[in-house]
Scaffold this motif. Structure first.
Motif, short mmCIF file in Angstrom:
data_model
loop_
_atom_site.label_atom_id
_atom_site.label_comp_id
_atom_site.label_asym_id
_atom_site.label_seq_id
_atom_site.Cartn_x
_atom_site.Cartn_y
_atom_site.Cartn_z
N GLU A 186 0.92 -1.22 -0.02
CA GLU A 186 -0.04 0.01 0.15
C GLU A 186 0.79 1.16 0.27
O GLU A 186 1.69 1.51 1.19
CB GLU A 186 -0.95 -0.03 1.25
CG GLU A 186 -1.84 -1.30 1.41
CD GLU A 186 -2.46 -1.58 2.53
OE1 GLU A 186 -3.02 -2.50 2.91
OE2 GLU A 186 -2.01 -0.77 3.66
N THR A 226 -11.73 -8.64 -3.43
CA THR A 226 -10.90 -7.40 -2.88
C THR A 226 -9.80 -7.99 -2.11
O THR A 226 -8.83 -7.03 -1.58
CB THR A 226 -11.66 -6.43 -2.01
OG1 THR A 226 -12.40 -7.18 -1.04
CG2 THR A 226 -12.62 -5.78 -2.87
N ARG A 263 2.41 3.17 -8.44
CA ARG A 263 1.20 2.04 -8.44
C ARG A 263 1.27 1.85 -6.83
O ARG A 263 2.07 2.02 -6.22
CB ARG A 263 1.57 0.98 -9.12
CG ARG A 263 0.78 -0.38 -9.09
CD ARG A 263 1.83 -1.47 -9.41
NE ARG A 263 0.56 -2.84 -9.16
CZ ARG A 263 1.02 -4.02 -8.90
NH1 ARG A 263 2.36 -4.32 -8.41
NH2 ARG A 263 0.31 -5.12 -9.04
N SER A 264 -0.07 1.45 -6.46
CA SER A 264 -0.48 0.85 -5.09
C SER A 264 -1.31 -0.35 -5.45
O SER A 264 -2.43 -0.41 -6.20
CB SER A 264 -1.12 1.97 -4.34
OG SER A 264 -1.39 1.51 -3.00
N ARG A 281 -5.58 -0.40 -1.39
CA ARG A 281 -5.93 0.60 -0.54
C ARG A 281 -5.59 0.65 0.91
O ARG A 281 -5.37 -0.45 1.42
CB ARG A 281 -7.59 0.87 -1.05
CG ARG A 281 -8.15 0.82 -2.28
CD ARG A 281 -9.36 0.50 -2.56
NE ARG A 281 -9.76 0.49 -3.94
CZ ARG A 281 -11.02 0.38 -4.29
NH1 ARG A 281 -11.99 -0.05 -3.29
NH2 ARG A 281 -11.26 0.37 -5.68
N THR A 288 -6.84 -2.56 -4.94
CA THR A 288 -7.06 -1.58 -6.03
C THR A 288 -7.51 -2.13 -7.18
O THR A 288 -7.22 -3.42 -7.51
CB THR A 288 -5.77 -0.89 -6.35
OG1 THR A 288 -4.82 -1.52 -6.87
CG2 THR A 288 -5.33 -0.05 -5.35
N GLY A 347 -4.43 0.48 -10.68
CA GLY A 347 -3.47 0.68 -9.58
C GLY A 347 -2.82 2.06 -9.33
O GLY A 347 -2.30 2.08 -8.40
N PHE A 404 -3.61 4.75 -7.28
CA PHE A 404 -4.58 5.17 -6.57
C PHE A 404 -4.47 6.53 -6.10
O PHE A 404 -3.17 6.87 -5.44
CB PHE A 404 -4.40 4.18 -5.13
CG PHE A 404 -5.20 4.57 -4.19
CD1 PHE A 404 -6.42 4.70 -4.16
CD2 PHE A 404 -4.64 4.86 -2.62
CE1 PHE A 404 -7.42 4.94 -3.02
CE2 PHE A 404 -5.40 5.11 -1.81
CZ PHE A 404 -6.66 5.27 -1.80
N TYR A 453 -10.80 8.38 -8.04
CA TYR A 453 -10.38 7.62 -6.99
C TYR A 453 -9.17 6.58 -7.39
O TYR A 453 -8.07 6.73 -6.78
CB TYR A 453 -11.28 6.78 -6.57
CG TYR A 453 -11.26 6.01 -5.11
CD1 TYR A 453 -10.59 6.81 -4.15
CD2 TYR A 453 -10.88 4.64 -4.97
CE1 TYR A 453 -10.40 5.96 -2.69
CE2 TYR A 453 -10.65 4.13 -3.93
CZ TYR A 453 -10.31 4.81 -2.83
OH TYR A 453 -10.26 3.96 -1.49
N GLU A 454 -9.30 6.14 -8.72
CA GLU A 454 -8.25 5.29 -9.31
C GLU A 454 -8.17 5.57 -10.79
O GLU A 454 -9.39 5.63 -11.29
CB GLU A 454 -8.22 3.70 -9.00
CG GLU A 454 -8.23 3.42 -7.52
CD GLU A 454 -8.65 1.95 -7.12
OE1 GLU A 454 -8.39 1.61 -6.13
OE2 GLU A 454 -9.08 1.34 -8.15
N ASP A 477 -5.59 4.36 -14.48
CA ASP A 477 -4.79 3.45 -15.23
C ASP A 477 -3.95 4.04 -16.16
O ASP A 477 -2.78 3.47 -16.70
CB ASP A 477 -5.46 2.07 -15.53
CG ASP A 477 -6.25 2.59 -16.91
OD1 ASP A 477 -6.48 3.68 -17.27
OD2 ASP A 477 -6.74 1.86 -17.49
#
Length: 548
Positions: free
Chosen positions: A233, A302, A322-323, A326, A332, A335, A337, A395-396, A398
């Motif tokens: 994370e 998830t 990338r994360s 969350r 995620t 990715g 985030f 929120y996210e 790519d």
């Protein structure tokens, strides 16, 4: 066997006595609890996991009759006179006696119950150092801060749990040392396993390790006796920097700038380099496996990454990092985030100033460059146009043009962008985003029911909102009515005198986690924020501002 039976009997007797003790307006912190002079305290102190699920006297004199949930002073895990003074200063001025009781329980929750290990200093791990890499390992102050009912330390949770006490660190040497110890311990965690989010007790503590019940397949491999869970994370690493930055801001001290801290920082920068790489090589177009992969045998989507632990493809040239997961510990979908990237940009910028002040100019410039790159990436790729609200933060994303519009209650979140210092609360894009997030029609995880409402998330399900989201909402609002509505909802749902992880929106006495120190810390910070910004909302006349 006899000793174990004796301990069990003592625990039962203690709980009965605490539950039956008479209420009294003159009784204060724990005075109604039975004396423990004749017993070994470790045997007589009840497990707070169970203790927190029952109401204990004295009850507050407000209409909710909230219980007193602090352990007996001799059962608390850490004591600070400065914390006790803040409790007295704030509660003595509050209009609402139930709100005062909740603050009385919540503000010291971390120090009362979660400081599982603390040492003011040590000579390091009791074994020979085999390489320069080990120099200074586990030396100096160290602190192990558990999240509550799980005996493990999350980098994110522990940073936020200690956050309410940062303003007191300059005036209280014990708190100074506790937080310095937490920074040192987090540095060791980051050095050893930077892709992991939750950790076992320090080897120098002598505490037993526990197992999370999973059989995860993770790359890079980690040592289970050191790591409790290894979900990568990005915000965990940002929180490590935040703990240090906050400590420097409030104390002016750079004592944490040890060789181990510098090694941890360089480890963070290495992760940023690895996790800013695209899924497909930008020169050849060929697939390149990510440095981090995570597989868990589960029927909950998830809890693992798709594509055999890799996650969905991410594009090149975004400037974002990338994360894999969350801050809710949920995977995620896209990715990049955005809340974690925003937080990392802010904390890198703050860290660069600390480094510059320490004369580390070259490193400060490197760190500041990373901050600019990530922040530019957020603004370029993390802002999208909504058909109703206009320009909003996603929120996210790519990097290919796809985005997810939602928010989760856990910090960092889009709602909390001003609190982390990425934008002001008056920023137009943020204001558009905030309106989108606080609407059932535009945020799938904004939940409204008969008894409760707020932002939830997939971690607990589609019936539970998190009090934490209402507290963040209050801290990012200037509207008196909105702030008080948020406080009243949280107060009404805290029937055990503690703030829970989540609340069923249709049944507010149905909750998850009675003992969740992070949520209680956020509540305490919210009260302190209101005491400073809008004291008339919670204080009796004359409602002058209060600031630690």
């Amino acid at each position: 066997m006899a000793g174990s039976l004796r301990a069990d009997l003592l625990l039962v007797l203690l709980c009965l006595c605490l539950a039956l003790a008479p209420a009294s307006s003159s009784q204060q912190y724990g005075h109604s609890q039975i004396p423990l002079n004749d017993f070994a305290y470790g045997e007589a102190c009840p497990d707070y996991t169970y203790y927190s699920t029952y109401r204990h006297r004295p009850l507050s004199e407000g209409p909710l009759s909230l219980p007193f949930q602090r352990p007996d002073p001799r059962c608390r895990t850490f004591h600070s006179d400065a914390i006790e003074q803040v409790i007295q200063d704030v509660t003595s001025r509050m209009k609402d006696l139930d709100l005062a009781r909740l603050f009385e329980n919540a503000f010291p929750s971390t120090t009362d119950t979660t400081v599982k290990f603390h040492t003011a200093g040590s000579e390091g791990e009791k074994k020979p150092k085999t390489s320069p890499y080990d120099e200074g390992k586990w030396e100096g102050p160290h602190s192990f801060i558990i999240t509550g009912d799980i005996v493990a330390e999350w980098l994110r949770d522990s940073t936020n749990q200690l956050s309410p006490y940062q303003p007191l660190a300059k005036k209280d040497p014990k708190l100074y040392n506790l937080i310095l110890g937490a920074i040192n311990t987090q540095a060791e965690y980051v050095i050893e396993s930077p892709y992991c989010n939750a950790f076992q007790p320090p080897p120098i503590s002598g505490l037993p390790v526990s197992h999370n019940g999973q059989d995860d397949v993770v790359h890079p491999a980690y040592e289970p006796s050191f790591v409790f869970e290894c979900k990568y994370e990005l915000d965990s690493l940002a929180h490590f920097l935040a703990l240090s930055n906050d400590f420097n801001d409030h104390t002016g001290s750079r004592e944490f700038l040890t060789p181990r801290w510098y090694l941890a920082l360089k480890t963070v920068l290495n992760v940023l380099e690895q996790q800013s790489q695209p899924t497909f090589d930008s020169a050849t177009g060929l697939y390149r496996r990510n440095e981090y992969t995570f597989n868990r045998n589960t029927n909950t989507g998830t809890e693992t990454l798709n594509l055999r632990g890799v996650g969905n493809p991410l594009n090149n040239g975004t400037g974002l990092v990338r994360s894999a997961f969350r801050p809710s510990d949920d995977a995620t979908i896209l990715g990049f985030f955005i809340p974690a990237n925003a937080m990392m940009a802010v904390e890198l910028k703050r860290a660069s100033k600390v480094l510059a002040d320490a004369g580390e100019n070259a490193l400060a410039q490197t760190v500041e460059k990373w901050s600019r790159t990530i922040a530019d990436g957020v603004w370029e790729h993390g802002v999208v146009r909504h058909s109703v609200f206009g320009e909003v933060f996603a929120y996210e994303v790519d990097g290919y043009g796809s985005s997810i519009l939602m928010d989760d209650a856990n910090y960092p979140s889009l709602l909390a962008l001003p609190l982390m210092g990425f934008v002001s609360a008056n920023d137009e894009t943020y204001r558009n985003t905030r309106r989108m997030l606080l609407s059932k029609a535009s945020n799938p995880y904004y939940l409204v029911g008969r008894d409760f409402k707020g932002i939830g998330g997939p971690h607990v399900g589609l019936s539970n909102a998190w009090p934490m989201s209402l507290l963040i909402q209050a801290q990012t609002s200037d509207d008196d009515e909105e702030i008080m509505e948020c406080l009243k909802l949280v107060l009404k749902s805290s029937k055990l005198g503690l703030v829970h992880e989540s609340i069923n929106v249709n049944l507010d006495h149905s909750y998850t986690r009675s003992w969740f120190a992070w949520a209680n810390g956020v509540f305490a910070e919210t009260i302190l924020d209101i005491a400073k910004r809008k004291p008339h909302l919670i204080f009796k006349d004359p409602a002058t501002p209060y600031e630690i």
